[in-house]
Motif scaffolding. Structure first.
Motif, PDB file in Angstrom:
ATOM      1  N   THR A 124       7.047  39.907  89.619  1.00  0.00           N
ATOM      2  CA  THR A 124       7.602  40.806  89.469  1.00  0.00           C
ATOM      3  C   THR A 124       6.686  41.976  90.420  1.00  0.00           C
ATOM      4  O   THR A 124       5.942  41.908  90.480  1.00  0.00           O
ATOM      5  CB  THR A 124       9.177  40.632  89.198  1.00  0.00           C
ATOM      6  OG1 THR A 124      10.104  41.606  90.064  1.00  0.00           O
ATOM      7  CG2 THR A 124       8.022  41.782  88.255  1.00  0.00           C
ATOM      8  N   ARG A 144      12.362  38.771  92.664  1.00  0.00           N
ATOM      9  CA  ARG A 144      13.045  40.176  92.975  1.00  0.00           C
ATOM     10  C   ARG A 144      14.026  40.439  91.742  1.00  0.00           C
ATOM     11  O   ARG A 144      14.323  41.985  91.065  1.00  0.00           O
ATOM     12  CB  ARG A 144      14.097  40.135  94.257  1.00  0.00           C
ATOM     13  CG  ARG A 144      14.670  41.586  94.314  1.00  0.00           C
ATOM     14  CD  ARG A 144      15.428  41.593  95.904  1.00  0.00           C
ATOM     15  NE  ARG A 144      14.910  41.170  96.926  1.00  0.00           N
ATOM     16  CZ  ARG A 144      14.391  41.873  97.452  1.00  0.00           C
ATOM     17  NH1 ARG A 144      14.485  43.815  97.477  1.00  0.00           N
ATOM     18  NH2 ARG A 144      13.744  42.296  98.364  1.00  0.00           N
ATOM     19  N   SER A 158       8.101  44.930  86.386  1.00  0.00           N
ATOM     20  CA  SER A 158       9.210  45.975  87.734  1.00  0.00           C
ATOM     21  C   SER A 158       8.820  46.984  88.024  1.00  0.00           C
ATOM     22  O   SER A 158       7.722  47.422  87.575  1.00  0.00           O
ATOM     23  CB  SER A 158      10.792  45.865  87.879  1.00  0.00           C
ATOM     24  OG  SER A 158      11.724  46.359  88.535  1.00  0.00           O
TER      25      SER A 158
END
Length: 202
Positions: A124, A144, A158
């Motif tokens: 990610t 995602r 992330s």
């Protein structure tokens, strides 16, 4: 945990790295000096400056001798330039292949993806830059909706603060949940310990 061998952590830096990408994770592993030894490296060595103006002295990557146990790759605005830096990508590939673990924060996953070591693996990245990161290598299984991912020895997170959650997860995997919870408590940090719990979707 007396059998846990000291692990050498190499942080790869470049100009315009994101400050919290680096120091959020360093704050965590740096609280365990009996388990982790941290050094900072760049291709050229010398001072590297974050987007926010923090300056860090680095050693040249070619000065690395022996095994690197943990490779830490931050993101930041500089990744847009460094993703085309073939020499840096080769160095990251070499060090990551040797490392026991590779951790990326934010768009640092784009640099790792360019090595092709993430091909066929789940990863990610920062959701605000997600489409650009995906464009750097479409052979990766980009996820995602994820706070962070783990696929074999590769940990990817992330955006920015997610690196702290991932690094606490990494510590939990290696040293146990109690250790990770203790560090979070010491930091007065509310740890999102669920890698699937991604509150920042775009």
């Amino acid at each position: 945990m007396n059998s846990f061998a000291m692990k050498k952590v190499a942080v790869i830096l470049f100009d315009c790295f994101e400050t919290l990408d680096v120091f959020g994770s360093v704050e965590i592993v740096g609280r365990l000096p009996e388990y982790f030894e941290i050094d900072y490296y760049s291709l050229e060595g010398g001072i590297k400056t974050s987007t926010q103006g923090v300056r860090i002295a680095t050693k040249k990557t070619d000065s690395i001798t022996g095994r690197i146990d943990v490779l830490l790759i931050p993101g930041g605005k500089g990744t847009r330039r460094e993703v085309e830096n073939d020499e840096l990508i080769r160095v990251i590939a070499r060090l990551s292949e040797q490392a026991e673990y590779t951790l990326t924060i934010c768009t640092g996953s784009a640099l790792l993806a360019k090595t092709n070591l993430l091909d066929g693996k789940t990863a990610t990245s920062n959701k605000r830059a997600f489409d650009w990161v995906v464009s750097t290598n479409k052979e990766v299984h980009w996820k995602r909706k994820a706070r962070w991912t783990v696929d074999e020895k590769y940990y990817t997170s992330s955006g920015i603060s997610a690196g702290m959650d991932m690094t606490l997860g990494f510590v939990s995997d290696l040293l146990g949940l109690d250790t990770a919870n203790r560090i979070a408590q010491e930091m007065e940090y509310e740890w999102n310990n669920d890698p699937e719990n991604d509150l920042f979707e775009f």
